[in-house]
Motif scaffolding. Structure first.
Motif, PDB file in Angstrom:
ATOM      1  N   GLU A   1      32.149  -9.361  19.098  1.00 32.95           N
ATOM      2  CA  GLU A   1      31.035  -9.908  19.860  1.00 32.95           C
ATOM      3  C   GLU A   1      31.281 -11.398  20.056  1.00 32.95           C
ATOM      4  N   TYR A   2      30.425 -12.038  20.846  1.00 31.25           N
ATOM      5  CA  TYR A   2      30.618 -13.450  21.176  1.00 31.25           C
ATOM      6  C   TYR A   2      29.325 -14.225  20.986  1.00 31.25           C
ATOM      7  N   ARG A   3      29.472 -15.518  20.592  1.00 31.52           N
ATOM      8  CA  ARG A   3      28.303 -16.366  20.396  1.00 31.52           C
ATOM      9  C   ARG A   3      28.667 -17.815  20.761  1.00 31.52           C
TER      10      ARG A   3
ATOM     11  N   ASP B   1      21.080 -18.959  21.386  1.00 29.31           N
ATOM     12  CA  ASP B   1      21.801 -18.610  20.153  1.00 29.31           C
ATOM     13  C   ASP B   1      22.089 -17.116  20.046  1.00 29.31           C
ATOM     14  N   ARG B   2      22.020 -16.413  21.192  1.00 28.62           N
ATOM     15  CA  ARG B   2      22.247 -14.966  21.152  1.00 28.62           C
ATOM     16  C   ARG B   2      23.713 -14.634  20.883  1.00 28.62           C
ATOM     17  N   GLN B   3      23.906 -13.419  20.369  1.00 29.11           N
ATOM     18  CA  GLN B   3      25.256 -12.913  20.105  1.00 29.11           C
ATOM     19  C   GLN B   3      25.348 -11.499  20.667  1.00 29.11           C
TER      20      GLN B   3
ATOM     21  N   ILE C   1      32.214 -20.670  23.773  1.00 27.13           N
ATOM     22  CA  ILE C   1      31.792 -19.389  23.190  1.00 27.13           C
ATOM     23  C   ILE C   1      32.950 -18.862  22.358  1.00 27.13           C
TER      24      ILE C   1
END
Length: 722
Positions: free
Chosen positions: A115-117, A139-141, A167
Motif C-alpha cells: 500500500e502507499y501513504r 494521511d490516508r493509506q 508517497i
C-alpha cells in the motif's frame, strides 16, 4: 486406508471419494485440494452417510487428497445448514457450499500487499493535480487505485508522486486482526420501552439457545439501539454476531452508528469489497476473531466459529430473496442457521411480512413491540392527494398541494424527500411520428431513458445504447418523446419549480457503493441538499432530523402487475418512506399522490391502521391458500432456442404427477417472456402447506431428460412472478 467423501465446488459432479494419504489429517469440514483428471479442485470433506454419492469407486481406484487448507474446518452447524438449504431450495449442495467458501484466496497461506501513504515531503515539481492529490489524500493509506479515486486524479499522477518521494510504499499484512468492539464504549440512553425489549434480547443471548424474535417497532423507535444491546451481550460472552442488511447502500450509515456505540466499525461483507478485504474478513470470521459482521444476505453462509446472535434488519425486505443461483430467502435461512447454531435470531422491522406475523401467531416466534418513536419525535401526519380531484398541471407530475408543501418546507430551511420507485428519466420512449417503441433486444421489456448519462438502458439485462437523434424505424428526426416519469424527470420538474433549491437524485445508479452512500449522508447532515428525489433506496435505514416532508409521487405504481404481495409491498414501501419524515424534534408531514385514495392499502396508510390492513390481507391469503397458508414453487424453463424451451416446458407439464393437495398451472410464457436473450416458459406449482412439495418436484423432474441447451430452474417460495 482412510477413505473420505469430498463435496467439490462443481455442481455438475456431485460428491466424490478420495484417499487420505499417510500423515495427513482430514476431518468433516476440512477444506481440501483434490485432483480431477489434470485439474485441481477445492472441496470440503463431508460425512459419507449424509451425502450419498452416485459414483461408487473401489478403494484401489481412489486418488489421494493433495492438500488441506490451513484454515479451520467448516463447523457441523454450517454443514447442516448447507444440507438443509440444498434440500429445501432444490439446489446442488456444491452451489450452496460455494457461498461458504466465497473467498478462495482466504484458503492460501499468509500474504502481504503493498500500500502507499504520504511521506510529508513536497515534490520539487508541484503541478495542480499533484497538489490536489496530496491535499485530498491527507494521511490516508491504500492501493494506488484507491488513492487515485479519493484524489480524483489518474494512477499516473500517484506514481509520479511515488517517484518524487512524496508517497512511499508500505508492506502490509492483509490478515491483520480487526479491532474488537467495546460493549461499554458508548452505552445509549434507552427509553423504558427500549430497555424492556433490550433486556429480553440480552437474556436470550445469555441463554445460548435458539429463539427467533420479531422486533416490531415503528420507524424511528430505535430498534437498532435495542438490538445493539444484544450484540453487546454477545461480545461480552466472547461470541460472534452477524447483522444482515438488505442493501449495500445501508452499510455506511450503519457503520457510523455502530462506531458511535462500540468505538470501532464491524467487519463488512458485501460485493463492493476488493479481494484482499474479503480474504481478511473470511479468515478472521473463520478463526473467531471477527466479533461482529455486517453485510448482505451472503454473509449468512460465512464460517463463523462461535456464532452467538443473528440479526436480520429490515426483515420484510424482498431483496433478501436471492433471484440468481441458489434461490434462497435469507430471512428464512437465518432462522434455520439460528436453529443449527442454537443461538437467538432477531428479525427487526417496522412493517413485518405476513409470513413472519403468522409465525408469531402460531407461537413459533416471540414478539417485542416498540409502538412509539424515541424521545420527542412523533410519527408524521399522512394526507392523501386524489390525483383525479386535484391533478398536477399539464405536463407536470407533482400536484399543486405537494408543490405548495415543498415551497413551505424550503422557506423553513427544512429538507424534503420525493419518492418514486422508478429509476431513470422515463420508463418508455416512443416516436410520435410512427409510434415505434424502444424495446430491449435481449428482454421483453422497454428501454428506460436515462438523461443524466444520455443512454437508453434495460434494467433487466443491463443492455445500453445511446439515445438516437432520429427514429430508427421511420428516420424522422427530433420525433422521440419520453412517456411517464422516472426520478430524473421529477428532479427536472423540481429544478424548474425551485431553481435555487439544492436537489439530489438517489437511486442505485447514483449510490452504488458504501462510499457514495457516506457522501450522500454527509451532504444531507451538512444541509447541502434541500430536496431528495429517490427510489426505494431511501425508504429505510437513514436518519435525517431536518427532513420533515415526504411526498410519494405515484403511490399506485407498486399495485400494478397482479403480484401476490403487491398490496403488502406497497404498504411496506410507503410506510417505510413515510418514516423518514419528522425523525427529530420537528414534526413531519407526508403527502401520498394516488388515483385510488379509497383503496384498502391507501386507507391503512392514511389512518395508520396497519392491523386492519394485515388482517384483511391475511384472510385473503388464507382464502386463496397462498403463502403462508399454502405453498408455491415456480418451474422456469429457458433457452436461446424458443422451440426447445417450449417443448421441454410441455414435457414437464405433461409429466406433472397427480398429487392430492397440489395443482400445476401452465406451462405458459413467463411475464418476462425473454430475459437476457433466453426465451422463458413457466409452470406454477400450488400446494397445501403440509405437502412435501420439494420431494414431489425432485421425483417429477428427476425422471425426465432434456437437452443441455435448455435450463430448468426451480424457485421454491418465489417472490418474483416475472
Amino acid at each position: 486406508m482412510q477413505r473420505v467423501r469430498v463435496l467439490v465446488l462443481n455442481a455438475a459432479l456431485g460428491p466424490l471419494d478420495y484417499r487420505v494419504p499417510a500423515g495427513m489429517h482430514v476431518e468433516p469440514g476440512s477444506i481440501v485440494v483434490v485432483p480431477l483428471g489434470p485439474r485441481q479442485l477445492i472441496g470440503v470433506a463431508w460425512e459419507a452417510d449424509r451425502l450419498p454419492s452416485d459414483a461408487e469407486v473401489g478403494d484401489n481406484r481412489l486418488r489421494n487428497i493433495l492438500a488441506v487448507a490451513d484454515v479451520p474446518p467448516l463447523g457441523a452447524p454450517l454443514r447442516r445448514l448447507v444440507e438443509w438449504t440444498a434440500d429445501y431450495y432444490l439446489a446442488p449442495p456444491a452451489s450452496v457450499v460455494r457461498m461458504a467458501l466465497a473467498s478462495t484466496s482466504a484458503l492460501e497461506g499468509a500474504r502481504t500487499i503493498t500500500e502507499y501513504r504520504p511521506t510529508g515531503e513536497v515534490p520539487p515539481r508541484l503541478t495542480p493535480q499533484r497538489a490536489q492529490a496530496l491535499e485530498r489524500i491527507t494521511d490516508r493509506q491504500g492501493l494506488i487505485r484507491e488513492l487515485a479515486t479519493i484524489a480524483d486524479v489518474s494512477d499516473a499522477v500517484l506514481r509520479g508522486l511515488v517517484k518524487a518521494g512524496a508517497i512511499e510504499p508500505v508492506e502490509v499484512d492483509i490478515d491483520t486482526a480487526f479491532p474488537v468492539p467495546d460493549p461499554g464504549f458508548g452505552p445509549p440512553v434507552l427509553s423504558a420501552q427500549q430497555r424492556e425489549a433490550a433486556d429480553v434480547l440480552v437474556a436470550g443471548v445469555d441463554a445460548h439457545a435458539f429463539q427467533p424474535t420479531l422486533l416490531d417497532g415503528v420507524t424511528g423507535s430505535g430498534k437498532t439501539e435495542v438490538y445493539f444491546e444484544a450484540i453487546a451481550a454477545a461480545i461480552r460472552a466472547g461470541r460472534q454476531s452477524v447483522v444482515l442488511l438488505p442493501e449495500i447502500a445501508l452499510t455506511e450509515p450503519f457503520l457510523k452508528r455502530f462506531h458511535d456505540r462500540f468505538g470501532c466499525e464491524p467487519v463488512p461483507w458485501h460485493s463492493g469489497l476488493r479481494s484482499s478485504q474479503r480474504r481478511r474478513a473470511w479468515r478472521q470470521i473463520a478463526c473467531g476473531d471477527a466479533m461482529v459482521t455486517v453485510g448482505a444476505r451472503s454473509a449468512l453462509f460465512l464460517p463463523y466459529k462461535n456464532l452467538g446472535l443473528i440479526v436480520v434488519d429490515e426483515a420484510h425486505e424482498t431483496s433478501f430473496k436471492q433471484e440468481e443461483g441458489v434461490h434462497y430467502h435469507a430471512r428464512d435461512v437465518a432462522v434455520m442457521r439460528g436453529l443449527f447454531e442454537q443461538c437467538p435470531v432477531i428479525l427487526a422491522s417496522a412493517t413485518p411480512a405476513i409470513e413472519t406475523r403468522q409465525q408469531v401467531e402460531l407461537g413459533r416466534y416471540a414478539e417485542l413491540k416498540l409502538p412509539g418513536r424515541y424521545g420527542a419525535a412523533e410519527l408524521p401526519t399522512i394526507e392523501p392527494i386524489d390525483l383525479i380531484a386535484e391533478p398536477p398541471e399539464r405536463g407536470r407530475w407533482l400536484a399543486p398541494k405537494l408543490v405548495a408543501a415543498l415551497e413551505e418546507t424550503l422557506a423553513k430551511g427544512e429538507q424534503s424527500l420525493l419518492f418514486l420507485n422508478r429509476r431513470g428519466y422515463a420508463p418508455l420512449t416512443l416516436c410520435r411520428h410512427c409510434g415505434h417503441r424502444f424495446q430491449c433486444p435481449n428482454c421483453t421489456a422497454w428501454m428506460v431513458e436515462h438523461r443524466l448519462t444520455r443512454r437508453l438502458a434495460c434494467h433487466h439485462c443491463g443492455h445500453i445504447e445511446p439515445i438516437p437523434r432520429a427514429c430508427p424505424e421511420c428516420k424522422e428526426e427530433d420525433s422521440l418523446v419520453a412517456c411517464g416519469p422516472g426520478v430524473e424527470r421529477i428532479a427536472d420538474e423540481v429544478a424548474a419549480l425551485f431553481p435555487d433549491a439544492k436537489t439530489a437524485v438517489v437511486t442505485s445508479d447514483t449510490i452504488w457503493s458504501p462510499a457514495k452512500a457516506a457522501e450522500f449522508v454527509a451532504r444531507m447532515e451538512a444541509g447541502d441538499i434541500d430536496i431528495v428525489v429517490g427510489t426505494q433506496l431511501v425508504t429505510k435505514g437513514y436518519h435525517f432530523p431536518n427532513l420533515t416532508l415526504v411526498g410519494v409521487v405515484d403511490a399506485d405504481l407498486g399495485l400494478e402487475g397482479g403480484d401476490l404481495r403487491a398490496a403488502e409491498r406497497t404498504f411496506q414501501q410507503i410506510r417505510q418512506v413515510s418514516g423518514r419524515a419528522g425523525r427529530g424534534e420537528k414534526p413531519g408531514h407526508v403527502f401520498i399522490q394516488t388515483h385510488s385514495p379509497k383503496a384498502r392499502v391507501m386507507q391503512a396508510l392514511i389512518t395508520g391502521d396497519a392491523d386492519a390492513f394485515y388482517e384483511a390481507e391475511t384472510e385473503a391469503r388464507r382464502d386463496a391458500g397462498a403463502p403462508p397458508f399454502g405453498r408455491y414453487a415456480a418451474i422456469v424453463v429457458s433457452s436461446e432456442d424458443q422451440a426447445a424451451a417450449h417443448e421441454v416446458a410441455r414435457l414437464i407439464g405433461r409429466a406433472a404427477p397427480e398429487v392430492e393437495g397440489m395443482s400445476v398451472y401452465g406451462p405458459a410464457p413467463a411475464p418476462l417472456a425473454m430475459l437476457r436473450g433466453r426465451h422463458r416458459f413457466r409452470l406454477l406449482v400450488h400446494a397445501r402447506r403440509a405437502l412435501d412439495v420439494q420431494d414431489v418436484i425432485r421425483g417429477w423432474l428427476g425422471a425426465l431428460e432434456w437437452p443441455q441447451k435448455v435450463r430448468v430452474i426451480v424457485d421454491v417460495d418465489p417472490y418474483s412472478f416475472l
